[in-house]
Every structure is written in structure tokens, then in C-alpha cells.
Design an enzyme around this catalytic site. Structure first.
Site, short mmCIF file in Angstrom:
data_model
loop_
_atom_site.label_atom_id
_atom_site.label_comp_id
_atom_site.label_asym_id
_atom_site.label_seq_id
_atom_site.Cartn_x
_atom_site.Cartn_y
_atom_site.Cartn_z
N GLU A 232 25.46 26.39 31.78
CA GLU A 232 25.55 25.52 32.94
C GLU A 232 26.61 26.01 33.92
OE1 GLU A 232 27.78 21.77 31.28
OE2 GLU A 232 26.25 22.39 29.87
N LYS B 26 27.77 26.62 26.02
CA LYS B 26 28.08 25.68 24.93
C LYS B 26 27.03 25.82 23.83
CE LYS B 26 29.90 22.35 28.26
NZ LYS B 26 29.57 21.23 29.10
N LYS C 166 29.95 26.23 36.08
CA LYS C 166 31.33 25.79 35.95
C LYS C 166 31.78 25.34 37.33
CE LYS C 166 35.86 27.06 34.16
NZ LYS C 166 36.59 26.36 35.19
N TYR D 237 29.31 16.37 30.19
CA TYR D 237 29.73 16.22 28.79
C TYR D 237 29.69 14.75 28.40
CZ TYR D 237 32.67 17.32 24.70
OH TYR D 237 33.17 17.51 23.44
N ARG E 65 42.18 14.05 34.19
CA ARG E 65 42.52 14.79 32.98
C ARG E 65 44.01 14.63 32.63
NH1 ARG E 65 41.97 19.66 30.06
NH2 ARG E 65 43.88 20.81 30.36
N LYS F 243 34.20 33.43 33.89
CA LYS F 243 34.63 33.26 35.29
C LYS F 243 34.02 34.36 36.15
CE LYS F 243 38.15 31.13 36.36
NZ LYS F 243 39.11 30.07 36.34
N CYS G 208 54.04 39.95 76.05
CA CYS G 208 55.02 40.12 77.12
C CYS G 208 55.34 41.58 77.42
CB CYS G 208 56.32 39.37 76.78
SG CYS G 208 57.25 40.14 75.46
N CYS H 28 54.57 44.46 72.73
CA CYS H 28 54.12 43.09 72.50
C CYS H 28 52.87 42.81 73.34
CB CYS H 28 55.25 42.12 72.86
SG CYS H 28 54.72 40.40 72.74
N CYS I 182 58.54 41.27 68.16
CA CYS I 182 58.82 41.32 69.60
C CYS I 182 60.23 40.76 69.75
CB CYS I 182 57.83 40.47 70.37
SG CYS I 182 58.40 40.17 72.06
N ASP J 203 34.13 23.91 40.27
CA ASP J 203 35.54 24.13 40.58
C ASP J 203 36.11 22.93 41.32
OD1 ASP J 203 37.93 25.37 40.76
OD2 ASP J 203 37.37 26.75 42.34
N CYS K 244 59.32 35.69 75.77
CA CYS K 244 57.94 35.94 75.32
C CYS K 244 57.22 34.60 75.12
CB CYS K 244 58.00 36.75 74.02
SG CYS K 244 56.38 37.10 73.33
N ASP L 290 19.61 5.57 57.44
CA ASP L 290 21.02 5.19 57.36
C ASP L 290 21.28 3.83 58.00
OD1 ASP L 290 21.33 7.61 56.28
OD2 ASP L 290 22.53 8.48 57.90
S1 IVH Z 1 33.00 21.31 29.36
C1 IVH Z 1 35.53 20.56 25.63
N1 IVH Z 1 31.46 22.01 31.36
O1 IVH Z 1 36.42 23.58 33.46
C2 IVH Z 1 34.74 21.00 26.80
N2 IVH Z 1 33.79 21.95 31.73
O2 IVH Z 1 38.77 24.67 31.17
C3 IVH Z 1 35.01 20.25 28.02
N3 IVH Z 1 34.45 22.49 34.04
O3 IVH Z 1 38.71 21.26 32.35
C4 IVH Z 1 34.67 20.90 29.28
N4 IVH Z 1 32.43 22.79 34.83
O4 IVH Z 1 37.27 20.58 34.28
C5 IVH Z 1 32.72 21.81 30.95
N5 IVH Z 1 29.97 22.53 33.04
C6 IVH Z 1 31.21 22.34 32.64
C7 IVH Z 1 32.30 22.49 33.51
C8 IVH Z 1 33.60 22.29 33.00
C9 IVH Z 1 33.72 22.79 35.11
C10 IVH Z 1 35.93 22.43 34.05
C11 IVH Z 1 36.53 21.29 33.32
C12 IVH Z 1 37.48 21.88 32.32
C13 IVH Z 1 37.58 23.31 32.75
C14 IVH Z 1 37.55 24.24 31.57
#
Ligand code: IVH
Length: 665
Positions: free
Chosen positions: A111, A286, A113, A224, A134, A310, A407, A404, A422, A115, A428, A31
């Protein structure tokens, strides 16, 4: 060496080290060396402004150039995915794809998802040119300056073979480690905590000061690729190519053929995701071939070729060790479960709120029980069940306390309320200290020279017993042993300065039960003076927006209490603001006289409350819902669809912020 050449060399090397550290996780220098090189580059760049480069590694530290965000129209709309929650749903989706492709063979790319919040990055000739959020899917905010501070996003692609122009989309995230550090800092600074890393990442990315973003250490995973000349027909292959150009892509991405393999992937990551450094909330599936994606197409909202599965909220079992009780500033007693520490959704959990007595009863909780804790999207975990089979034989049922814990006063339960209180508000300690802490808070009197520790100390030393006492303390009293004159003076100055805090915040600072910041503001504007507010009756109070019977009664009872009256009286004598300022009393103009205006959406230049004030100051009236009497709607981003429809039906004008500000100029 020629300084121009040295700048070029440093830029190249720093980009390379950055990529090794943040994307590959394989640094080759320490670093300190990195910092030294960066410092050298910054110094040279300062000397040679003519060699400025928007994508220099030095741009990652952020700048204090403040700019509201520009709205950009997405070249390809940013769609969302349909959500599913069960294996059956996944199997249905797989079957529908099979049908849609009329029996053709297909592969599915699985893949993570992530958050966080989605981002779309544009690269031209290997350089990052734009980063857009977005937004509403069609337009987003240009957050390029902030995104440049994220080290795992390449500013100049280190690899080769990329198309001249492409977009790559992904998720910006705050890693668990940064999130925990940030919330700790905020706790110390008495700032509100972020509920989860997603909110923290989103709040950070929307900051107008990119230096704040640079400090918060965000990360990004890309998932994507879009463009005219992509390297392959396969989504998976395209992402692999993107990885070779320098991007961080979805961890553990896999291509499979059967739905059973899809389920194996889901089940594996449902457990394994705990070990990831960032928050994930599901798996995205996908159809791999872009050709097949095209033939499957889209519904109105989302692609048919992809779906999100989910995860269920993470749940763990752990042992209940003890129930303790916290007394808040209103006297409400909250039971807290103290448990054996357990790892849950990225953090160690050892405490959970038990809400109230009924909640404890509903689980028939016993000390020593194995309880299930769950963490949804929030940081505070919940107890969602008990495993009675594992109850120790001699376990004691949890009995809600009768007195309490602070007190000793017998607790009371008011009609229609779930909490025990209380009632000893005058004697208190946590209630007294809590009221003082509330009074000095940033959104109230903003006495930032004091904090909970000092309040605690002064209370113990008998210097303060209520908020009015604050204005009586002097430097000598604080500075008992004479060693801290400077800081004592600073504290006293801070207290004195709070006398300038506007009336509406004084109303909030009193800490009247149920009266939050917004209601305090509305009360202040309605009654204009403390005297008028103190004298208001039940009906008059309920004329104020958001004040119902319970709140009105609470206000009346506050001002019927002798001690409170003495305090307010003393505050008034010390010079604390007891009425609206002159400029607030006087309308700025009559430009909106007789107009009823609805506010909707999210704004860029002012907060909603500021717009409310501007409407009132210009003689207009802010109303909550649209009717035929509405003059116009002041609309920000993301105005609700039902409001939009109603406005269109009634033919009511929708005005944007800029036009509104012009109107009252
Ligand atoms: S693909 C048309 N891949 O989840 C497809 N989305 O409602 C475009 N997200 O708004 C999304 N991980 O923000 C894709 N591996 C992933 C993702 C992903 C998280 C989010 C993305 C999207 C929401 C899906």
C-alpha cells in the site's frame, strides 16, 4: 414537520452527502444545496440546544472553543516502521519473513506510504469518540475536535457490520491543491511558508482553533485496523471491510505473493504517485495474515511483519533558460535558475536556487543545459546534476555577474564567505526596501498597516529612504491626491502604535546582520538599553549566549556606521522603545535565585522563550546543557533521550510545566 424529526433527517442526509462527496467522490447534489441544508440544520440546532449531538454534521465547521490538548495514553502503542531504500533491502525483508514463518505460504499487502501525520481514531457503536495523534507513541494529544472538521473521516459510520468498538489508524494529509492555496495566501499575508504538506497538515491539526482546521481542508487515509473482534484474519480484507463501513483507505492497495510482484508494485507507484492528490513518500509492505503477523512479532521499535520502502526524491530533467540574480536586504546576491516549467512532486517547478558562485562552478553550468531538479521534503527545488550530453553546441557558460543588477555597484566577496555582496547598502534599492520591510514585519515592529507594495510605492515617491523616515510621514503626504484619507490615517496610526513595541523587537527590527529574533532578545535582556548595546565591546558581546565573534563584529560594525547611528538616534527621539520595560528590568520574584535550569522538550502552555523569560524574571538562570550544577530540568513532551539519561545518571529532578508554573506562582 416536527423540528426534531427534521433535525434528524437533515443530519442523516448531510452525513450521506458528505460521504458521497469526500469518500466516494460521487456527489449527488451541488455545493449550494449542501450549504442550504447545513444552514437549515445549524439554525434548527441553535433553536434546540437540548438536541445537541457531538457527531452532528454541523460539528465539522469547527468552533472557537479553545482548549489545550489533553494527553491520552494509547490503548495499543503507535509504533513506526523500519525503513528501507533499495530493492536488495526489500528482498532481504521478504526472505526474513519467509524464514520467520518456517516456509509457510504468506501474502504481502502493498500500500501507499502517506506522508502526513498519523492519527488513531476510536469508534464506539459506530460513532467517532476520540482522535489521538501519535505523540511519543505511548501518549498522544486528543485532537478530536479538530479531526471532526475533516470531511473524509466519518463521524457516524454510514455502513453496517462494524465491531462495537475498534480503533482505526491512518494518516492525515493536506492535499497538494490545498497546500498550494494555503502557501499563496500566506505569501500575500507575509507569513512564513510551510515547507511541505506534512508540516502544513501537522501545524494545522495542532491549531487550538478548530475553525482554522476546518478552513484548511485536510484529508485522511486509513491503513490499519485494531480491535478485539475484527472481521477477518487478513489485513487487506479488514481494510476492505473498513471501506464498506465508510472509511477512505489506501489507494491502489494490493495483495501479492512473490517478491517480484512486490517490486512491480513499487516500480509502478514510484512513477504513478505523481498523479495522486496527496504526498506519498514510499510503499508499505505488510504480511497480510494477522496470525502470521503475531507469530513474526516485533523488535524493540517496529513490527517484523511490516516494512516501509522509501522512494528516492523525485527528480526531473528540464532546460536551464536563464540565470537571474536577487539582491537581499543584506546585499547578498543569490543566483536563481529559471527553467522550462516541469511537474515535480505535485507542483510545477520553474525556478531553483543556485546558492552561490561555487555551486554554479561545481556543475560547470551552461545556459541551455538539461539540468536535473530534485525536490526532497522541501518546497524549494534543488539542481542536483547536469546532463552534459544534451548541452547545445553553442551553449554559453554561466558567468557570475560582477556588478549589482540593481544599482550597478561592483560586487565584493568577503573573506570566508561564499556569497557575493553589493556593498552599496545606503544606495541600493532592494537593500533599502528590504531593510524597511524587515523593520515593519510582524516579528519586528509589527506595522501591519504597511506591506511590501506600500513600502515600494513610498520609496519610489521619495517619502521614505530609511526606517526612521516612516515616523515622519503624515496623512497628507501619503494621501497625495486626497482620495484615501481613511487608509492613510490607518497607516499612520499603525506606524505610531509601533512605538510601543518592546525593546527586544526593536533590536531585531534594526536588521543587524546575523542577529535573528532569539539573539536580539538575548542581547536586549543582557544589555537592557540601546546605549549599553551600542557601547559594548567584542568580549562583552560574546558573553551573550549564541553570540560568536562574527556576530559580535557585525554588531560593532553596525553601530560604527554613521548613517545607522543617525537612524537609531532619530528612532529614539520619535519615542521608539530603547530599553527594557520596567517590568522586564525588575525581577518578578527571587523564587529561582541561584538556580540553574535546563529547558528541554516541547511545551503546551508557553513557548520555550517565554519559559526562558519566566526563569530570568524569577531570578533563575537558564543554561543549555545538563551538568552536576543543574538545579532541575523543566521538561515538556519528547525530551531528548540523551538528556533524560544524563539527568537520571546525575539524579537531577525533572519538573513538568504545571509544577514549574505552580512553583513560581
Ligand atoms: S502501518 C505498526 N501503513 O509511516 C504499523 N503506516 O514509520 C503501523 N504511514 O508512523 C503503521 N502510510 O504514520 C502504515 N500505509 C501505511 C502508512 C503508514 C504512512 C506512516 C505512519 C507511521 C510511519 C511509519
Amino acid at each position: 414537520m416536527d423540528e426534531k424529526l427534521r433535525i434528524e433527517q437533515l443530519r442523516k442526509e448531510l452525513h450521506e452527502h458528505n460521504y458521497r462527496y469526500y469518500v466516494l467522490n460521487q456527489p449527488t447534489i451541488g455545493d449550494q444545496d449542501f450549504d442550504l441544508m447545513m444552514k437549515e440544520l445549524q439554525d434548527l440546532e441553535a433553536k434546540h440546544p437540548e438536541l445537541y449531538d457531538a457527531n452532528s454534521p454541523s460539528q465539522r465547521v469547527g468552533s472557537d472553543l479553545q482548549s489545550g490538548f489533553q494527553q491520552v495514553t494509547h490503548r495499543y502503542p503507535m509504533l513506526s516502521l523500519a525503513n528501507t531504500y533499495s530493492e536488495a533491502d526489500v528482498r532481504d525483508w521478504y526472505e526474513s519473513v519467509k524464514k520467520g514463518l518456517a516456509g509457510e505460504d504468506f501474502e504481502v499487502c502493498c500500500e501507499m506510504k502517506y506522508d502526513g501525520l498519523s492519527i488513531s481514531l476510536t469508534y464506539e457503536k459506530g460513532r467517532l469518540t476520540q482522535a489521538v495523534t501519535r505523540g511519543d507513541g505511548v501518549h498522544g494529544d486528543d485532537v478530536t475536535a479538530n479531526v471532526k472538521t475533516i470531511h473524509s473521516i466519518p463521524l457516524i459510520l454510514p455502513g453496517t457490520g462494524y465491531p462495537d468498538e475498534f480503533e482505526i489508524r491512518g494518516e492525515i494529509l493536506m492535499p497538494w491543491s490545498s497546500f498550494e492555496r494555503l502557501n499563496k495566501e500566506r505569501e500575500t499575508a507575509e507569513e512564513p511558508l510551510f515547507a511541505n504538506p506534512r508540516n502544513a497538515a501537522s501545524g494545522t491539526l495542532k491549531s487550538l482553533d478548530s475553525r482554522v482546521v476546518a478552513q484548511r481542508q485536510l484529508d485522511a487515509y486509513l491503513y490499519y485496523l485494531l480491535g478485539e473482534q475484527l472481521p477477518a484474519d487478513g489485513h487487506y480484507e479488514n481494510l476492505e471491510a473498513a471501506a464498506s463501513w465508510g472509511f477512505k483507505i489506501s489507494q491502489g492497495m494490493r495483495k501479492v505473493r512473490t517478491v517480484d510482484e512486490v517490486m512491480d508494485f513499487i516500480n509502478y507507484w514510484d512513477k504513478e504517485r505523481k498523479n495522486l492528490p496527496v504526498a506519498t513518500d514510499g510503499i508499505v509492505l505488510k504480511v497480510n495474515s494477522l496470525n502470521q503477523q503475531r507469530s513474526l512479532g516485533y523488535t524493540a521499535k517496529s513490527p517484523r511483519w511490516a516494512i516501509a520502502y522509501k522512494f528516492k526524491a523525485e527528480r526531473e530533467a528540464t532546460r536551464l533558460l536563464e540565470v537571474t540574480y536577487q539582491v537581499g536586504r543584506t546585499g547578498a546576491v543569490t543566483p536563481v535558475a529559471n527553467m522550462e516549467p516541469v511537474q515535480l512532486a505535485g507542483t510545477t517547478v520553474k525556478r531553483a536556487t543556485l546558492n552561490n558562485e561555487d555551486f554554479i562552478r561545481s556543475f560547470d553550468l551552461h545556459i541551455g543545459d538539461m539540468v536535473y531538479v530534485e525536490k526532497g521534503g522541501e518546497i524549494i527545488p534543488k539542481i542536483v546534476g547536469v546532463n552534459i550530453d544534451e548541452r547545445p553546441i553553442i551553449a554559453q557558460q554561466v558567468q557570475f555577474i560582477k556588478k549589482c543588477p540593481e544599482c550597478g555597484a561592483p560586487l565584493v566577496r568577503y573573506e570566508g564567505e561564499a556569497a557575493w555582496y553589493c556593498p552599496n547598502d545606503a544606495g541600493c534599492p532592494p537593500q533599502i526596501k528590504g531593510r524597511i520591510e524587515h523593520f515593519i514585519a510582524r516579528k519586528a515592529m509589527n506595522i501591519d498597516s504597511l506591506g511590501p507594495e506600500t513600502v515600494d510605492e513610498y520609496y519610489r515617491r521619495g517619502l521614505i529612504k530609511n526606517v526612521a523616515d516612516l515616523y515622519d510621514i503624515d496623512v497628507q503626504q501619503i494621501n497625495g491626491d486626497g482620495s484615501r484619507t481613511k487608509s492613510a490615517q490607518r497607516i499612520v496610526n499603525g506606524i505610531q502604535k509601533s512605538k510601543e513595541v518592546p525593546f527586544e523587537r526593536v533590536v531585531f527590527a534594526l536588521g543587524i546582520r546575523f542577529v535573528g529574533e532569539t539573539t536580539a532578545r538575548l542581547l536586549a535582556r543582557h544589555f537592557k538599553t540601546m546605549d549599553a548595546l551600542m557601547g559594548a565591546g567584542l568580549e562583552e558581546l560574546q558573553e551573550v549566549e549564541g553570540v560568536g565573534e562574527v556576530m559580535a563584529k557585525s554588531i560593532i560594525s553596525y553601530f560604527h556606521n554613521e548613517e545607522n547611528l543617525r537612524i537609531v538616534n532619530r528612532l529614539c527621539n520619535y519615542g521608539v522603545q530603547m530599553q527594557l520595560s520596567e517590568s522586564q528590568m525588575m525581577p518578578a520574584s527571587e523564587k529561582l535565585a541561584g538556580q540553574s535550569i535546563v529547558i528541554s522538550g516541547v511545551f503546551q502552555h508557553h513557548s520555550r522563550d517565554e519559559y526562558k523569560l519566566l526563569i530570568e524574571q524569577n531570578g533563575g538562570k537558564n543554561v543549555g546543557s545538563i551538568s552536576s550544577k543543574t538545579s532541575f530540568i523543566l521538561a515538556g513532551e519528547n525530551m531528548g533521550p540523551s538528556k533524560l539519561e544524563k539527568a537520571q545518571k546525575l539524579g537531577i529532578r525533572i519538573m513538568n510545566e504545571d509544577d514549574f508554573l505552580d512553583l513560581i506562582k
